[in-house]
Design an enzyme around this catalytic site. Structure first.
Site, mmCIF file in Angstrom:
data_model
loop_
_atom_site.group_PDB
_atom_site.id
_atom_site.type_symbol
_atom_site.label_atom_id
_atom_site.label_comp_id
_atom_site.label_asym_id
_atom_site.label_seq_id
_atom_site.Cartn_x
_atom_site.Cartn_y
_atom_site.Cartn_z
ATOM 1 N N HIS A 108 0.833 -1.201 0.000
ATOM 2 C CA HIS A 108 0.000 0.000 0.000
ATOM 3 C C HIS A 108 0.870 1.254 0.000
ATOM 4 C CE1 HIS A 108 -3.176 -2.727 1.409
ATOM 5 N NE2 HIS A 108 -4.053 -1.754 1.226
ATOM 6 N N ASN A 156 8.250 -3.451 3.469
ATOM 7 C CA ASN A 156 6.824 -3.252 3.724
ATOM 8 C C ASN A 156 6.473 -3.472 5.193
ATOM 9 O OD1 ASN A 156 4.095 -2.783 3.047
ATOM 10 N ND2 ASN A 156 3.730 -4.954 2.678
#
Length: 237
Positions: A87, A118
């Site tokens: 994201h 991440n």
């Protein structure tokens, strides 16, 4: 996008590097520019308030292909690639609205990220942003991949570009004093943590070719975008 009341307007606006493909879309909780050549966003921008960080909407997990986005990647592009569906605007910032939570799982908001990033320094910086929003009441964030160099590789049938680096720029224009900072992180292990990746917003603009926070008065923009005082941010509790 929600707008702040008061002196400054349109702080989520970004002037995209004219040398890259760009399709603009405004979702419930974020704006973005999507690069159909690379199948990833050029940038994603959003406002984050104290109130929004205390939202109660549960994290979603319904990744989806946006039919309005030309060149949007697919789940099968990421499957078995060794990269996370990373994201840009995180689900943790979208707990204030079910629509915002749902929208942030668009593949238009994803980039291939190694898990060590991440789930490491990138995640730590996301969590810090929520803390800063709670302290200052309102901050503005733009992040995305650096698309000024060869990718690490391409993945999937769509040949999704795997960035070598990512950027994030943050301003807190209503704090006393107002603050700004940028970060450039490698797509991998971040040696020394996020503090070693701190740069000025001016430097991020130079690297990416994008123009951030251009709606600020020129003197305020120049001041915030020339700062790189990580200690000023890190001591906030």
């Amino acid at each position: 996008m929600q707008q702040a009341s008061g002196e400054y307007k349109d702080l989520t606006k970004v002037i995209t590097n004219p040398g890259v493909q760009s399709q603009f879309k405004s979702y419930t909780g974020m704006d973005l520019s999507f690069n159909s050549d690379c199948h990833i966003p050029n940038w994603v921008s959003w406002e984050l308030t104290d109130e929004e960080t205390n939202g109660t909407v549960s994290r979603g997990d319904e990744f989806f292909v946006d039919p309005e986005i030309r060149g949007c990647a697919y789940d099968y592009d990421y499957r078995g690639s060794g990269y996370d569906r990373g994201h840009m605007a995180p689900a943790g910032d979208m707990k204030w609205s079910q629509n915002a939570m749902d929208d942030c799982f668009s593949f238009a908001n994803m980039c291939p990220q190694l898990h060590v990033l991440n789930n490491g320094s990138w995640k730590t910086l996301e969590e810090k942003c929520r803390t800063w929003a709670q302290i200052d009441g309102r901050i503005y964030i733009v992040c995305g991949p650096v698309i000024d160099e060869e990718p690490l590789e391409y993945i999937g049938e769509s040949r999704v570009w795997v960035p070598r680096r990512f950027f994030k720029v943050i301003i807190s224009p209503y704090s006393t004093p107002a603050r700004g900072i940028g970060f450039i992180m490698p797509n991998g292990t971040v040696v020394g943590g996020m503090q070693n990746c701190a740069v000025t917003i001016d430097e991020v603009e130079k690297i990416t070719g994008h123009d951030f926070f251009s709606t600020l008065p020129d003197d305020v923009e120049a001041k915030l975008e020339s700062q790189c005082n990580f200690h000023q941010w890190s001591t906030l509790k």
